[in-house]
Scaffold this motif. Structure first.
Motif, PDB file in Angstrom:
ATOM      1  N   GLU A 158     -25.930  37.765  34.167  1.00 55.29           N
ATOM      2  CA  GLU A 158     -26.472  36.450  33.829  1.00 55.29           C
ATOM      3  C   GLU A 158     -25.933  35.444  34.823  1.00 55.29           C
ATOM      4  OE1 GLU A 158     -28.707  36.018  31.596  1.00 55.29           O
ATOM      5  OE2 GLU A 158     -28.610  37.952  30.558  1.00 55.29           O
ATOM      6  N   SER A 159     -26.649  34.340  34.985  1.00 55.10           N
ATOM      7  CA  SER A 159     -26.260  33.369  36.012  1.00 55.10           C
ATOM      8  C   SER A 159     -24.903  32.731  35.751  1.00 55.10           C
ATOM      9  CB  SER A 159     -27.331  32.275  36.109  1.00 55.10           C
ATOM     10  OG  SER A 159     -27.446  31.584  34.872  1.00 55.10           O
ATOM     11  N   ASP A 160     -24.524  32.629  34.467  1.00 56.65           N
ATOM     12  CA  ASP A 160     -23.256  31.965  34.140  1.00 56.65           C
ATOM     13  C   ASP A 160     -22.213  32.948  33.615  1.00 56.65           C
ATOM     14  OD1 ASP A 160     -24.583  32.547  31.823  1.00 56.65           O
ATOM     15  OD2 ASP A 160     -24.294  30.583  30.886  1.00 56.65           O
ATOM     16  N   ALA A 161     -22.442  34.250  33.851  1.00 58.05           N
ATOM     17  CA  ALA A 161     -21.505  35.261  33.346  1.00 58.05           C
ATOM     18  C   ALA A 161     -20.465  35.615  34.396  1.00 58.05           C
ATOM     19  CB  ALA A 161     -22.275  36.517  32.921  1.00 58.05           C
ATOM     20  N   ALA A 162     -19.415  36.320  33.948  1.00 63.28           N
ATOM     21  CA  ALA A 162     -18.367  36.781  34.853  1.00 63.28           C
ATOM     22  C   ALA A 162     -18.899  37.930  35.703  1.00 63.28           C
ATOM     23  CB  ALA A 162     -17.152  37.235  34.050  1.00 63.28           C
ATOM     24  N   PRO A 163     -18.277  38.198  36.858  1.00 62.60           N
ATOM     25  CA  PRO A 163     -18.705  39.325  37.707  1.00 62.60           C
ATOM     26  C   PRO A 163     -18.657  40.642  36.951  1.00 62.60           C
ATOM     27  CG  PRO A 163     -17.136  37.919  38.866  1.00 62.60           C
ATOM     28  CD  PRO A 163     -17.154  37.456  37.442  1.00 62.60           C
ATOM     29  N   LEU A 164     -19.488  41.590  37.410  1.00 61.57           N
ATOM     30  CA  LEU A 164     -19.536  42.900  36.760  1.00 61.57           C
ATOM     31  C   LEU A 164     -18.211  43.632  36.864  1.00 61.57           C
ATOM     32  CD1 LEU A 164     -23.045  44.096  37.992  1.00 61.57           C
ATOM     33  CD2 LEU A 164     -22.440  43.321  35.703  1.00 61.57           C
ATOM     34  N   ASP A 165     -17.516  43.456  37.974  1.00 59.08           N
ATOM     35  CA  ASP A 165     -16.243  44.142  38.196  1.00 59.08           C
ATOM     36  C   ASP A 165     -15.188  43.103  38.528  1.00 59.08           C
ATOM     37  OD1 ASP A 165     -14.067  45.656  39.045  1.00 59.08           O
ATOM     38  OD2 ASP A 165     -15.342  47.245  39.831  1.00 59.08           O
ATOM     39  N   THR A 166     -14.215  42.953  37.678  1.00 56.98           N
ATOM     40  CA  THR A 166     -13.159  41.957  37.890  1.00 56.98           C
ATOM     41  C   THR A 166     -11.824  42.614  38.194  1.00 56.98           C
ATOM     42  OG1 THR A 166     -12.725  41.885  35.505  1.00 56.98           O
ATOM     43  CG2 THR A 166     -14.287  40.279  36.388  1.00 56.98           C
TER      44      THR A 166
END
Length: 462
Positions: A158-166
């Protein structure tokens, strides 16, 4: 400290001012999806936050004195995002042609080896209001799969979500020169034993290849490719073009041809487009073009390293006019090629690459270039074609929705064209990069892909 594998290091040794060993990508995004709107400084700051602590983006090379062993990766304690993320604009009118010209220029500039081996150029001024990010990462640091995985570090669902891999990596200390020399001496001392260990499996592989050749079930052999205008000595100048085709159509063709895979369809499609291109230029060879197709061995390999690939040679059916005959023949031939490839141990290329010598590689590259051996010697293969799996759902790059992602691999002396495809949210993105002296107008080739896919669809599906 993280030592490069022999295969990783070989991409450093093979590099010259003409033969550049970085992989590139043109990522086209929609900035209107960014929460709060697009602003370059904010965009760069968020990008900086996402790459912080990720080894892929924060490590640099440390070379061993005397070149007696492969370099090591160490954390760059002076990492500065301003040295890696840049801003520019395309000239008017900002079409795909202008973007490809800018991208070709950037692709011909080598990466600075004193810093982490990656760059991103945020390119504004596109006529459609989109933004392009031109990325470069050295092949010593990533292969096709790991380069594709780079997306997970920077993108979200999503545009305002955290990166897939942190996830983050441990700090890689910089060893002393004395420690590197000691490790290098030890590694050199064990090489004779490694050669002895490799002799038996390599001999078995050669015997099996000979048997398959006699039975007619071997993969296509290198050094048997016909010469074309893009099979010569390359320069450091690059030309780029790209297009999109329907992934659903490719899958429909695959389902209709017994035994075919998506990769078979991609290779047959490439062969048909190349046939049209060469025929239009009056230089279509009587025999089929030969492609080198990188194959990931990441799931089978037991060796460490950023590059975990092997290679398979495939004839593209450029000598076959009918698209149905071409894809049918491709599917049948590739069954043998895949079985032959599986018979070769997954780690063979990586293990032999451990004997790579920087001076030997450097001398060989200079000899091929200076003596223009690629102009006279048998053609090993005509081009490289890679099929890199991409995301099946829409992704957002630092908040901006990705509309297209065109991957671009390196070109080599004697094979001045690279085609790479990546699936993304229902589309197959096709990127072509070439030596601009050998193929100054790659759009003449890339524009053939949609027409060829339609011809394949009609021939196979009716």
């Amino acid at each position: 400290m993280d030592r490069l594998s022999g295969l990783d290091a070989s991409f450093l040794y093979l590099e010259s001012g003409a033969q550049l060993m970085h992989v590139c990508g043109v990522i086209v995004v929609d900035p209107t999806t960014i929460p709060g709107g697009y602003d370059f400084q904010t965009f760069k700051k968020e990008l900086s936050n996402r790459v912080e602590g990720i080894a892929m983006f924060n490590r640099k090379l440390k070379f061993v004195p005397g070149g007696i062993d492969f370099p090591v990766w160490v954390t760059d304690d002076e990492f500065d995002i301003d040295r890696h993320v840049h801003r520019m604009a395309v000239p008017s009118p900002g079409s795909d042609r202008e973007l490809s010209e800018v991208s070709g220029h950037l692709a011909g500039i080598p990466l600075d080896r004193s810093r982490p081996l990656w760059e991103m150029h945020v390119i504004e001024g596109l006529a459609n209001g989109k933004i392009a990010i031109f990325s470069k990462m050295h092949h010593a640091s990533v292969d096709g799969v790991s380069g594709s995985n780079m997306i997970s570090y920077l993108c979200s669902l999503e545009s305002d979500a955290a990166p897939l891999d942190t996830s983050s990596a441990e700090h890689q200390r910089a060893p002393s020169n004395l420690e590197l020399i000691g490790r290098g001496v030890l590694a050199t001392a064990t090489k004779p034993w490694q050669i002895v260990r490799l002799t038996a499996p390599t001999t078995r592989t050669l015997v099996e290849t000979s048997r398959r050749a006699r039975r007619g079930t071997a993969m296509a052999a290198p050094l048997t490719a016909p010469r074309t205008s893009f099979n010569s000595t390359i320069t450091g100048h690059r030309s780029i073009a790209y297009t999109d085709v329907s992934l659903d159509t490719i899958k429909d063709i695959k389902k209709a041809v017994p035994g075919a895979t998506v990769n078979d369809v991609v290779l047959a499609l490439s062969g048909g487009a190349l046939r049209r291109y060469l025929q239009e230029r009056g230089e279509l060879p009587e025999t089929s073009l030969l492609a080198s197709v990188p194959v990931s061995v990441r799931s089978e390999s037991k060796r460490a390293g950023r590059n975990q690939v092997s290679s398979m040679f495939c004839r593209l059916g450029t000598d076959i006019e009918d698209p149905l005959d071409r894809i049918t023949g491709m599917a049948q031939a590739n069954v043998n090629a895949k079985e032959h490839h599986k018979a070769v141990p997954a780690d063979t290329l990586q293990e032999w690459a451990e004997f790579a010598a920087p001076r030997t590689f450097g001398l060989a590259v200079r000899m091929v270039s200076d003596l223009r051996l690629a102009d006279r010697a048998p053609v090993i293969h005509n081009l490289v074609i890679s099929n890199v799996p991409g995301p099946p759902v829409p992704l957002y790059f630092v908040g901006a929705r990705i509309d297209a992602l065109y991957p671009l691999g390196p070109v080599f002396h004697g094979a001045g064209l690279n085609l790479t495809v990546m699936s993304n949210n229902g589309l197959m993105h096709i990127g072509a990069i070439a030596c601009s002296e050998l193929m100054p107008r790659p759009w003449d080739l890339i524009d053939k892909f949609p027409d060829e896919l339609e011809a394949m669809r009609k021939a196979v599906l009716g």
